[in-house]
Design a protein around this motif. Structure first.
Motif, PDB file in Angstrom:
ATOM      1  N   PRO A 122      29.038  33.642  25.909  1.00 18.86           N
ATOM      2  CA  PRO A 122      29.712  32.511  26.483  1.00 18.86           C
ATOM      3  C   PRO A 122      30.716  33.022  27.229  1.00 18.86           C
ATOM      4  CG  PRO A 122      29.098  31.873  24.176  1.00 18.86           C
ATOM      5  CD  PRO A 122      28.811  33.392  24.348  1.00 18.86           C
ATOM      6  N   ALA A 123      31.262  34.224  26.976  1.00 16.21           N
ATOM      7  CA  ALA A 123      32.612  34.533  27.861  1.00 16.21           C
ATOM      8  C   ALA A 123      32.116  35.188  29.159  1.00 16.21           C
ATOM      9  CB  ALA A 123      33.501  35.496  27.103  1.00 16.21           C
ATOM     10  N   HIS A 124      30.740  35.634  29.241  1.00 19.04           N
ATOM     11  CA  HIS A 124      30.119  36.291  30.375  1.00 19.04           C
ATOM     12  C   HIS A 124      29.736  35.173  31.225  1.00 19.04           C
ATOM     13  CE1 HIS A 124      28.012  39.483  32.598  1.00 19.04           C
ATOM     14  NE2 HIS A 124      27.346  38.350  32.930  1.00 19.04           N
ATOM     15  N   VAL A 125      30.347  34.738  32.500  1.00 13.26           N
ATOM     16  CA  VAL A 125      29.981  33.861  33.354  1.00 13.26           C
ATOM     17  C   VAL A 125      29.368  34.769  34.504  1.00 13.26           C
ATOM     18  CG1 VAL A 125      30.719  32.264  34.986  1.00 13.26           C
ATOM     19  CG2 VAL A 125      31.971  32.273  33.148  1.00 13.26           C
ATOM     20  N   GLU A 126      27.788  34.362  34.587  1.00 10.83           N
ATOM     21  CA  GLU A 126      26.870  35.327  35.329  1.00 10.83           C
ATOM     22  C   GLU A 126      27.218  35.282  36.627  1.00 10.83           C
ATOM     23  OE1 GLU A 126      23.086  34.046  32.083  1.00 10.83           O
ATOM     24  OE2 GLU A 126      23.575  33.350  34.293  1.00 10.83           O
ATOM     25  N   SER A 127      27.495  34.192  37.490  1.00 13.51           N
ATOM     26  CA  SER A 127      27.949  34.439  38.861  1.00 13.51           C
ATOM     27  C   SER A 127      29.001  35.195  39.193  1.00 13.51           C
ATOM     28  CB  SER A 127      27.825  32.981  39.454  1.00 13.51           C
ATOM     29  OG  SER A 127      29.161  32.263  38.921  1.00 13.51           O
ATOM     30  N   GLU A 128      29.979  35.025  38.273  1.00 13.08           N
ATOM     31  CA  GLU A 128      31.406  35.647  38.293  1.00 13.08           C
ATOM     32  C   GLU A 128      31.102  37.280  38.446  1.00 13.08           C
ATOM     33  OE1 GLU A 128      34.200  33.895  36.002  1.00 13.08           O
ATOM     34  OE2 GLU A 128      34.505  32.258  37.551  1.00 13.08           O
ATOM     35  N   ALA A 129      30.326  37.585  37.279  1.00 15.03           N
ATOM     36  CA  ALA A 129      30.095  38.891  37.234  1.00 15.03           C
ATOM     37  C   ALA A 129      29.445  39.710  38.185  1.00 15.03           C
ATOM     38  CB  ALA A 129      29.375  39.039  35.760  1.00 15.03           C
ATOM     39  N   HIS A 130      28.276  38.790  38.877  1.00 18.31           N
ATOM     40  CA  HIS A 130      27.604  39.404  40.036  1.00 18.31           C
ATOM     41  C   HIS A 130      28.660  39.305  41.065  1.00 18.31           C
ATOM     42  CE1 HIS A 130      23.509  37.930  38.150  1.00 18.31           C
ATOM     43  NE2 HIS A 130      23.886  38.876  37.746  1.00 18.31           N
ATOM     44  N   ALA A 131      29.425  38.491  41.314  1.00 15.45           N
ATOM     45  CA  ALA A 131      30.231  38.475  42.537  1.00 15.45           C
ATOM     46  C   ALA A 131      30.972  39.696  42.517  1.00 15.45           C
ATOM     47  CB  ALA A 131      31.194  37.186  42.383  1.00 15.45           C
ATOM     48  N   GLN A 132      31.666  40.078  41.281  1.00 15.75           N
ATOM     49  CA  GLN A 132      32.526  41.267  41.125  1.00 15.75           C
ATOM     50  C   GLN A 132      31.891  42.498  41.462  1.00 15.75           C
ATOM     51  OE1 GLN A 132      35.939  41.361  40.704  1.00 15.75           O
ATOM     52  NE2 GLN A 132      35.792  43.447  40.955  1.00 15.75           N
ATOM     53  N   LEU A 133      30.639  42.560  41.157  1.00 19.71           N
ATOM     54  CA  LEU A 133      29.732  43.901  41.451  1.00 19.71           C
ATOM     55  C   LEU A 133      29.417  43.611  43.061  1.00 19.71           C
ATOM     56  CD1 LEU A 133      27.508  43.908  38.294  1.00 19.71           C
ATOM     57  CD2 LEU A 133      29.374  45.469  38.899  1.00 19.71           C
ATOM     58  N   LEU A 134      29.357  42.905  43.592  1.00 19.80           N
ATOM     59  CA  LEU A 134      29.003  42.760  45.013  1.00 19.80           C
ATOM     60  C   LEU A 134      30.365  42.958  45.922  1.00 19.80           C
ATOM     61  CD1 LEU A 134      26.631  39.699  45.091  1.00 19.80           C
ATOM     62  CD2 LEU A 134      26.298  41.960  45.818  1.00 19.80           C
ATOM     63  N   TYR A 135      31.622  42.470  45.327  1.00 23.20           N
ATOM     64  CA  TYR A 135      32.784  43.003  45.944  1.00 23.20           C
ATOM     65  C   TYR A 135      32.655  44.597  45.933  1.00 23.20           C
ATOM     66  CZ  TYR A 135      33.946  38.139  45.392  1.00 23.20           C
ATOM     67  OH  TYR A 135      34.080  36.544  45.503  1.00 23.20           O
ATOM     68  N   GLU A 136      32.646  45.061  44.747  1.00 22.23           N
ATOM     69  CA  GLU A 136      32.829  46.572  44.656  1.00 22.23           C
ATOM     70  C   GLU A 136      31.652  47.124  45.486  1.00 22.23           C
ATOM     71  OE1 GLU A 136      32.302  47.223  40.435  1.00 22.23           O
ATOM     72  OE2 GLU A 136      34.067  46.289  40.071  1.00 22.23           O
ATOM     73  N   ALA A 137      30.820  46.501  45.838  1.00 20.63           N
ATOM     74  CA  ALA A 137      29.831  47.256  46.708  1.00 20.63           C
ATOM     75  C   ALA A 137      30.031  46.905  48.331  1.00 20.63           C
ATOM     76  CB  ALA A 137      28.228  46.713  46.386  1.00 20.63           C
ATOM     77  N   GLY A 138      30.990  46.209  48.560  1.00 20.11           N
ATOM     78  CA  GLY A 138      31.470  46.157  49.878  1.00 20.11           C
ATOM     79  C   GLY A 138      31.022  44.651  50.682  1.00 20.11           C
ATOM     80  N   VAL A 139      30.675  43.768  49.609  1.00 20.32           N
ATOM     81  CA  VAL A 139      30.322  42.566  49.991  1.00 20.32           C
ATOM     82  C   VAL A 139      31.826  41.832  50.372  1.00 20.32           C
ATOM     83  CG1 VAL A 139      29.364  40.229  49.736  1.00 20.32           C
ATOM     84  CG2 VAL A 139      28.022  42.316  49.435  1.00 20.32           C
ATOM     85  N   ARG A 140      32.021  40.967  51.271  1.00 16.04           N
ATOM     86  CA  ARG A 140      33.025  40.078  51.551  1.00 16.04           C
ATOM     87  C   ARG A 140      33.108  39.015  50.993  1.00 16.04           C
ATOM     88  NH1 ARG A 140      31.188  41.486  56.522  1.00 16.04           N
ATOM     89  NH2 ARG A 140      31.057  39.342  57.256  1.00 16.04           N
ATOM     90  N   PRO A 141      34.238  38.786  50.548  1.00 16.06           N
ATOM     91  CA  PRO A 141      34.217  37.160  49.729  1.00 16.06           C
ATOM     92  C   PRO A 141      33.627  35.989  50.540  1.00 16.06           C
ATOM     93  CG  PRO A 141      36.393  38.501  49.404  1.00 16.06           C
ATOM     94  CD  PRO A 141      35.585  39.327  50.417  1.00 16.06           C
ATOM     95  N   GLU A 142      34.032  36.119  51.731  1.00 21.87           N
ATOM     96  CA  GLU A 142      33.699  34.980  52.527  1.00 21.87           C
ATOM     97  C   GLU A 142      31.916  34.892  52.694  1.00 21.87           C
ATOM     98  OE1 GLU A 142      34.994  38.098  55.639  1.00 21.87           O
ATOM     99  OE2 GLU A 142      35.644  37.321  53.601  1.00 21.87           O
ATOM    100  N   GLN A 143      31.340  35.966  52.174  1.00 18.44           N
ATOM    101  CA  GLN A 143      30.046  35.947  52.394  1.00 18.44           C
ATOM    102  C   GLN A 143      29.342  35.159  51.144  1.00 18.44           C
ATOM    103  OE1 GLN A 143      29.780  40.223  53.312  1.00 18.44           O
ATOM    104  NE2 GLN A 143      27.836  39.466  54.522  1.00 18.44           N
ATOM    105  N   LEU A 144      30.058  34.975  50.231  1.00 21.99           N
ATOM    106  CA  LEU A 144      29.506  34.390  48.829  1.00 21.99           C
ATOM    107  C   LEU A 144      30.084  33.146  48.452  1.00 21.99           C
ATOM    108  CD1 LEU A 144      30.178  37.554  46.548  1.00 21.99           C
ATOM    109  CD2 LEU A 144      28.034  36.898  47.853  1.00 21.99           C
ATOM    110  N   LEU A 145      29.123  32.140  47.924  1.00 25.39           N
ATOM    111  CA  LEU A 145      29.271  30.861  47.348  1.00 25.39           C
ATOM    112  C   LEU A 145      29.078  31.240  46.126  1.00 25.39           C
ATOM    113  CD1 LEU A 145      30.222  27.901  48.089  1.00 25.39           C
ATOM    114  CD2 LEU A 145      27.839  27.470  48.371  1.00 25.39           C
TER     115      LEU A 145
END
Length: 201
Positions: free
Chosen positions: A62-85
């Protein structure tokens, strides 16, 4: 036995030939990082201007929010926050779509074409997407191969029958087959460029 395995594989397989620019990348929730690399690649290559990440607290962790975990990895991969919902509540495939749709439409309007990022055997998710977002006319699918839960060893379309997750996929086959047999999900067909609604549905 091989014919039965082939029939199950064919029904479960979400892949379809063809990939073209689309309005949105739709990432179905998963506790695994598998969707991250294909999503980053799609955005980097300009195949869609944005991605929606779905999935709330994982049912087993339950402590693992799937979309937030993916978002963090995508930010680390260079994806800009405004590209994600980011949709943070859903806990099922149906919920992924139902909870994301109002967020998508409020921010971007109706979508006509979508690239779905899914496990290779999760074709049901494409039908759920078609049911939950009626404006979508074409769905492209980018698939990834998950590891078996028990062993961590990856399995593919060609190896799943010998994997530790065989029983799980057989269950998914029966579940999905039931929806199709009862006409409870839109029928989709591969048309050489992703998936479209069947003329009979």
């Amino acid at each position: 036995m091989t014919a039965a395995i082939d029939e199950m594989t064919g029904l479960l397989d979400a892949s379809a030939p063809g990939l073209a620019p689309a309005d949105l990348v739709f990432v179905f929730g998963s506790t695994l990082p598998g969707p991250v690399a294909p999503t980053a690649r799609l955005l980097r290559e300009g195949l869609a201007p944005r991605a929606v990440l779905t999935g709330g607290p994982n049912r087993r962790i339950p402590a693992h929010v799937e979309s937030e975990a993916h978002a963090q990895l995508l930010y680390e991969a260079g994806v800009r926050p405004e590209q994600l919902l980011i949709e943070r509540r859903s806990t099922t495939t149906v919920g992924n779509v139902a909870d994301a749709r109002p967020l998508i439409e409020a921010r971007f309007g109706e979508m006509r074409t979508v690239i779905a990022v899914v496990k290779w055997w999760h074709r049901r998710a494409l039908h759920v997407l078609a049911a939950g977002m009626p404006s979508v006319e074409r769905i492209y699918a980018v698939t990834w191969d998950p590891p078996a839960r028990a062993t961590g060893a990856p399995y593919t379309r060609h190896t799943w029958a010998d994997s530790a997750d065989r029983e799980r996929l057989e269950g998914e086959y029966r579940y999905f087959r039931g929806f199709l047999d009862r006409d409870e999900l839109p029928a989709l067909v591969r048309d050489g460029a992703g998936w479209v609604r069947s003329a009979d549905s």
